[in-house]
Design an enzyme around this catalytic site. Structure first.
Site, PDB file in Angstrom:
ATOM      1  N   LEU A   1      -1.043 -10.888 -17.880  1.00  0.00           N
ATOM      2  CA  LEU A   1      -1.853 -10.497 -16.753  1.00  0.00           C
ATOM      3  C   LEU A   1      -1.740 -11.302 -15.448  1.00  0.00           C
ATOM      4  O   LEU A   1      -1.615 -10.656 -14.458  1.00  0.00           O
ATOM      5  CB  LEU A   1      -3.366 -10.349 -17.176  1.00  0.00           C
TER       6      LEU A   1
ATOM      7  N   THR B   1      -7.162 -13.646 -24.827  1.00  0.00           N
ATOM      8  CA  THR B   1      -6.150 -14.134 -25.994  1.00  0.00           C
ATOM      9  C   THR B   1      -5.129 -14.735 -25.246  1.00  0.00           C
ATOM     10  O   THR B   1      -4.943 -14.516 -23.622  1.00  0.00           O
ATOM     11  CB  THR B   1      -5.565 -12.836 -26.897  1.00  0.00           C
TER      12      THR B   1
ATOM     13  N   VAL C   1      -1.630 -15.176 -24.918  1.00  0.00           N
ATOM     14  CA  VAL C   1      -0.479 -14.505 -24.422  1.00  0.00           C
ATOM     15  C   VAL C   1      -0.729 -13.457 -23.511  1.00  0.00           C
ATOM     16  O   VAL C   1      -0.150 -13.567 -22.317  1.00  0.00           O
ATOM     17  CB  VAL C   1       0.437 -14.031 -25.725  1.00  0.00           C
ATOM     18  N   CYS C   2      -1.831 -12.623 -23.795  1.00  0.00           N
ATOM     19  CA  CYS C   2      -2.199 -11.708 -22.635  1.00  0.00           C
ATOM     20  C   CYS C   2      -2.591 -12.289 -21.473  1.00  0.00           C
ATOM     21  O   CYS C   2      -2.336 -11.639 -20.571  1.00  0.00           O
ATOM     22  CB  CYS C   2      -3.399 -11.097 -23.427  1.00  0.00           C
ATOM     23  N   THR C   3      -3.449 -13.501 -21.564  1.00  0.00           N
ATOM     24  CA  THR C   3      -3.801 -14.131 -20.387  1.00  0.00           C
ATOM     25  C   THR C   3      -2.600 -14.313 -19.380  1.00  0.00           C
ATOM     26  O   THR C   3      -2.582 -14.113 -18.254  1.00  0.00           O
ATOM     27  CB  THR C   3      -4.460 -15.414 -20.672  1.00  0.00           C
TER      28      THR C   3
END
Ligand code: BEZ
Length: 210
Positions: free
Chosen positions: A49, A42, A44-46
């Site tokens: 992280l 996904t 935003v998560c990318t």
């Protein structure tokens, strides 16, 4: 289970991208940041992280171990991490918990069914070396977190664990601090012989102790 400030962070054993961990043993004497992601692959998560990987030396400097989680498998995380390295310019350099059966997500109340009944919200737990929860933050899936703010709070938590002070609004490492309200002037004279400025009897300001 609701996890509140001052609670012992629930312990668990889980698979991660760096092998199986027993959480409390993995933390050892370090501080810890456990943070959840709604789902692998996904956008935003990318970005989150990738950013945490970039600033990991800042966590290391503060003796803080970071660990991510999403309710996908370790195998899925490993495939996703290749994309993160490619698009964010830094390989993911901390473990990611695989939690497809939501064991850890449920333990930490990371699924808020009225927001989404399958994906986790963006939770952050900061845990002290005593394994107690020092900070919880919850963001919705659509809003990426500010990990510089999490470092700032850790600076405050570590300072206030060491000295009987509190940190004022928008405080950053190096700024003036406040004498804790439970500290009497008599006690403060012993703790802070260099003195302080009394703005009001309840608002006593002094340079950050080193
Ligand atoms: C994201 O990481 O981009 C995302 C994940 C779940 C819902 C919405 C956004």
């Amino acid at each position: 289970m609701t996890v509140r400030l001052g609670d012992i962070a629930p312990d668990f054993t889980a698979p991660t991208t760096q092998g199986e961990i027993k959480f409390h043993d993995w933390l050892g004497d370090s501080w810890g940041v456990l943070f959840s992601h709604p789902k692998d692959f996904t956008p935003v998560c990318t970005t989150e992280l990738g950013y945490v990987a970039k600033i990991k030396p800042e966590f290391d400097k503060r003796n803080v171990k970071v660990i991510g989680l999403s309710v996908d498998s370790v195998e899925s995380h490993e495939k996703w991490e290749a994309d993160i390295g490619e698009t964010q310019g830094t390989p993911v350099n901390f473990p990611m918990i695989g939690d497809p059966d939501r064991k850890v997500a449920d333990l930490y109340d990371m699924i808020h069914p009225n927001a989404n009944d399958t994906l986790t919200v963006r939770s952050v737990f900061v845990i002290g070396p005593d394994k107690k929860v020092k900070l919880t933050i919850t963001y919705p899936a659509s809003t990426g977190r500010n990990f510089d703010e999490i470092l700032r709070v850790i600076d405050s938590l570590q300072l206030t664990a060491k000295y009987k002070v509190a940190t004022p609004v928008n405080w950053k490492d190096g700024n003036d601090v406040i004498i804790g309200s439970a500290v009497t002037n008599e006690e403060a004279e012993k703790l802070f012989p260099q003195g302080w400025t009394t703005v009001k009897p309840y608002l006593r300001v002094l340079p950050q102790p080193k």
